[in-house]
Design a protein around this motif. Structure first.
Motif, PDB file in Angstrom:
ATOM      1  N   MET A   1      29.481  37.980  27.667  1.00  0.00           N
ATOM      2  CA  MET A   1      30.346  38.135  28.838  1.00  0.00           C
ATOM      3  C   MET A   1      31.424  37.066  28.869  1.00  0.00           C
ATOM      4  N   VAL A   2      31.068  35.825  28.512  1.00  0.00           N
ATOM      5  CA  VAL A   2      32.052  34.743  28.468  1.00  0.00           C
ATOM      6  C   VAL A   2      33.126  35.037  27.430  1.00  0.00           C
ATOM      7  N   ALA A   3      32.731  35.547  26.254  1.00  0.00           N
ATOM      8  CA  ALA A   3      33.705  35.880  25.207  1.00  0.00           C
ATOM      9  C   ALA A   3      34.648  36.989  25.666  1.00  0.00           C
ATOM     10  N   ILE A   4      34.114  37.988  26.392  1.00  0.00           N
ATOM     11  CA  ILE A   4      34.965  39.074  26.897  1.00  0.00           C
ATOM     12  C   ILE A   4      35.964  38.536  27.918  1.00  0.00           C
ATOM     13  N   ILE A   5      35.495  37.656  28.810  1.00  0.00           N
ATOM     14  CA  ILE A   5      36.398  37.075  29.819  1.00  0.00           C
ATOM     15  C   ILE A   5      37.475  36.240  29.148  1.00  0.00           C
ATOM     16  N   PHE A   6      37.114  35.484  28.115  1.00  0.00           N
ATOM     17  CA  PHE A   6      38.104  34.715  27.361  1.00  0.00           C
ATOM     18  C   PHE A   6      39.146  35.647  26.757  1.00  0.00           C
ATOM     19  N   TRP A   7      38.697  36.746  26.174  1.00  0.00           N
ATOM     20  CA  TRP A   7      39.619  37.677  25.525  1.00  0.00           C
ATOM     21  C   TRP A   7      40.579  38.292  26.547  1.00  0.00           C
ATOM     22  N   LEU A   8      40.053  38.652  27.708  1.00  0.00           N
ATOM     23  CA  LEU A   8      40.913  39.204  28.755  1.00  0.00           C
ATOM     24  C   LEU A   8      41.924  38.183  29.242  1.00  0.00           C
ATOM     25  N   ARG A   9      41.513  36.938  29.365  1.00  0.00           N
ATOM     26  CA  ARG A   9      42.431  35.917  29.858  1.00  0.00           C
ATOM     27  C   ARG A   9      43.495  35.580  28.829  1.00  0.00           C
ATOM     28  N   ILE A  10      43.132  35.540  27.549  1.00  0.00           N
ATOM     29  CA  ILE A  10      44.118  35.247  26.501  1.00  0.00           C
ATOM     30  C   ILE A  10      45.170  36.340  26.442  1.00  0.00           C
ATOM     31  N   ARG A  11      44.769  37.598  26.666  1.00  0.00           N
ATOM     32  CA  ARG A  11      45.704  38.712  26.643  1.00  0.00           C
ATOM     33  C   ARG A  11      46.363  38.937  28.007  1.00  0.00           C
ATOM     34  N   ASN A  12      46.142  37.956  28.932  1.00  0.00           N
ATOM     35  CA  ASN A  12      46.764  38.017  30.264  1.00  0.00           C
ATOM     36  C   ASN A  12      46.390  39.278  31.030  1.00  0.00           C
ATOM     37  N   ARG A  13      45.157  39.698  30.872  1.00  0.00           N
ATOM     38  CA  ARG A  13      44.665  40.847  31.620  1.00  0.00           C
ATOM     39  C   ARG A  13      43.791  40.350  32.761  1.00  0.00           C
ATOM     40  N   PRO A  14      43.902  40.919  33.943  1.00  0.00           N
ATOM     41  CA  PRO A  14      43.129  40.449  35.098  1.00  0.00           C
ATOM     42  C   PRO A  14      41.655  40.759  34.936  1.00  0.00           C
ATOM     43  N   LEU A  15      40.840  39.842  35.446  1.00  0.00           N
ATOM     44  CA  LEU A  15      39.407  40.077  35.434  1.00  0.00           C
ATOM     45  C   LEU A  15      39.015  41.153  36.436  1.00  0.00           C
ATOM     46  N   PHE A  16      39.716  41.174  37.566  1.00  0.00           N
ATOM     47  CA  PHE A  16      39.439  42.158  38.615  1.00  0.00           C
ATOM     48  C   PHE A  16      40.769  42.753  39.058  1.00  0.00           C
ATOM     49  N   ARG A  17      40.816  44.047  39.179  1.00  0.00           N
ATOM     50  CA  ARG A  17      42.011  44.716  39.661  1.00  0.00           C
ATOM     51  C   ARG A  17      41.888  44.886  41.175  1.00  0.00           C
ATOM     52  N   LEU A  18      42.624  44.038  41.897  1.00  0.00           N
ATOM     53  CA  LEU A  18      42.560  44.068  43.347  1.00  0.00           C
ATOM     54  C   LEU A  18      43.336  45.225  43.940  1.00  0.00           C
ATOM     55  N   SER A  19      44.171  45.896  43.131  1.00  0.00           N
ATOM     56  CA  SER A  19      45.001  46.967  43.681  1.00  0.00           C
ATOM     57  C   SER A  19      44.159  48.124  44.207  1.00  0.00           C
ATOM     58  N   MET A  20      42.981  48.289  43.637  1.00  0.00           N
ATOM     59  CA  MET A  20      42.141  49.397  44.091  1.00  0.00           C
ATOM     60  C   MET A  20      41.621  49.154  45.504  1.00  0.00           C
ATOM     61  N   PHE A  21      41.628  47.882  45.953  1.00  0.00           N
ATOM     62  CA  PHE A  21      41.165  47.574  47.286  1.00  0.00           C
ATOM     63  C   PHE A  21      42.321  47.378  48.271  1.00  0.00           C
ATOM     64  N   THR A  22      43.546  47.285  47.760  1.00  0.00           N
ATOM     65  CA  THR A  22      44.701  46.974  48.629  1.00  0.00           C
ATOM     66  C   THR A  22      45.775  48.052  48.557  1.00  0.00           C
ATOM     67  N   ARG A  23      45.400  49.298  48.400  1.00  0.00           N
ATOM     68  CA  ARG A  23      46.388  50.371  48.365  1.00  0.00           C
ATOM     69  C   ARG A  23      46.982  50.563  49.748  1.00  0.00           C
ATOM     70  N   SER A  24      48.251  50.857  49.745  1.00  0.00           N
ATOM     71  CA  SER A  24      48.910  51.089  51.034  1.00  0.00           C
ATOM     72  C   SER A  24      48.455  52.406  51.629  1.00  0.00           C
ATOM     73  N   LYS A  25      48.585  52.521  52.944  1.00  0.00           N
ATOM     74  CA  LYS A  25      48.131  53.704  53.637  1.00  0.00           C
ATOM     75  C   LYS A  25      48.924  54.945  53.221  1.00  0.00           C
ATOM     76  N   GLY A  26      50.173  54.744  52.799  1.00  0.00           N
ATOM     77  CA  GLY A  26      50.984  55.902  52.444  1.00  0.00           C
ATOM     78  C   GLY A  26      50.713  56.417  51.066  1.00  0.00           C
ATOM     79  N   ALA A  27      49.918  55.703  50.302  1.00  0.00           N
ATOM     80  CA  ALA A  27      49.642  56.129  48.928  1.00  0.00           C
ATOM     81  C   ALA A  27      48.747  57.350  48.920  1.00  0.00           C
TER      82      ALA A  27
END
Length: 365
Positions: free
Chosen positions: A339-365
């Motif tokens: 799991m640590v190696a996967i998190i390192f790989w995501l961070r090196i490739r500048n990919r977010p660990l958690f996508r907050l957009s799924m929790f913060t969608r606007s009401k009009g979406a």
């Protein structure tokens, strides 16, 4: 290199501060707990300070794991928040380059964790057990306190004395009741003293008193007056049953039962936890300006609690025979390393660990 020296120096300062805070919290917690034991008569009040020290020393390995994880997380998070990390990354320093200085700083701490887990932890538990055993082996006279009813732990007796000399050699206005064969014996006396016979038996010799014998609810009580009456002092025998927490590692290896192997897996898991958390703190410290500054600390607490509880679960599984010793020893830590190696790989490739957009969608979406 300036980068490595700067990081190690700040890690040392932060680790010292975090360690002192955690040590203070542990001391306070243990003080409240052990003073409560002393108040309830489970430990000798004179041994409270020693027991607190032994308990805290035994848990130093755990304290150092948390210190290592939190200090690395604090320092790197501050570097992200103050844009220092941006400067270093712009200078060609990658996140993987942080592993070397962090590992150099962590190596002495991890070695200390190994020492405290395999040597100091069983020693402190053994010493605490011996102190408690010594207190349990006290005789009935040591239980007495002027103006208080005290029940003997070795016989069906209840004592009450009004006054006692400082050396516990003489007592005044004594009341002793005991139950033998369904009969109640009550002895009252004005004075008394302790005597030790040649064979080592100790007695409380009561003077000028009375003894009442009879069955509760029946009127045929027998009353006797005496000038001298001896009551033998009983000593509680402590059975020394070895426990895994108080056994040294070589003793556990010499007798590889399930319980002993589970204890070995727990002790070996502490430095492995420290290594995994040390590496995890590097990618986890990334600070997004749009996120709360406390989210990293909250995640660190949750991760540590989950990891340590899983280690306790694995220890229980080894005791129950649900997993083998080899799987329990390294299985959990290998999964966390992946799991640590996967998190390192995501961070090196500048990919977010958690996508907050799924929790913060606007009401009009």
């Amino acid at each position: 290199m300036i980068f490595e020296r700067s990081l190690q120096r700040e890690l040392a300062y932060t680790a010292g501060a975090v360690f002192m805070v955690l040590l203070t919290i542990m001391l306070t917690t243990m003080m409240i707990r052990i003073v409560g034991f002393a108040a309830s008569g489970q430990v000798d009040p004179r041994d409270v300070v020693v027991l607190i020290g032994l308990t805290v020393i035994g848990y130093l390995a755990v304290i150092m794991i948390v210190t290592l994880f939190v200090s690395i997380l604090f320092v790197l998070t501050r570097w992200y928040r103050d844009s220092e990390m941006v400067v270093w990354l712009a200078s060609g320093v990658s996140q993987t380059a942080l592993i070397k200085p962090v590992a150099m700083f962590s190596t002495p701490i991890i070695l200390a964790i190994v020492f405290f887990a395999f040597v100091v932890w069983p020693w402190s538990n053994l010493q605490s057990k011996l102190i408690k055993a010594r207190f349990q082996q006290r005789d009935e006279v040591s239980l007495l306190a002027p103006g208080q009813f005290r029940e003997s732990q070795t016989s069906h007796r209840v004592f009450f004395i009004e006054k006692m000399s400082p050396d516990q050699g003489h007592v005044q206005n004594v009341f002793v009741t005991s139950t033998e064969g369904g009969k109640v014996n009550v002895v009252v006396s004005k004075n008394g003293h302790t005597e030790t016979h040649a064979n080592g038996d100790r007695f409380v010799v009561l003077e000028n008193g009375r003894r009442y014998d009879g069955v509760p609810g029946q009127p045929n009580f027998r009353i006797m007056e005496f000038e001298r009456y001896g009551v033998k002092i009983q000593s509680q025998q402590f059975v020394n049953t070895p426990t895994t927490t108080g056994m040294y590692t070589n003793e556990l290896l010499a007798n590889p039962t399930r319980d002993n192997l589970a204890e070995i897996a727990w002790r070996a898991g502490l430095p492995l936890i420290a290594i995994n958390l040390m590496l995890l703190a590097i990618p986890l410290s990334y600070q997004n300006p749009r996120r709360s500054r406390t989210i990293n600390l909250v995640m660190a607490v949750l991760i540590y609690l989950t990891y340590s509880n899983l280690l306790n679960v694995v220890q229980s599984w080894i005791e129950q025979g649900r997993v083998s010793f080899g799987v329990g020893l390294v299985g959990l830590h290998i999964l966390v390393s992946i799991m640590v190696a996967i998190i390192f790989w995501l961070r090196i490739r500048n990919r977010p660990l958690f996508r907050l957009s799924m929790f913060t969608r606007s009401k009009g979406a």
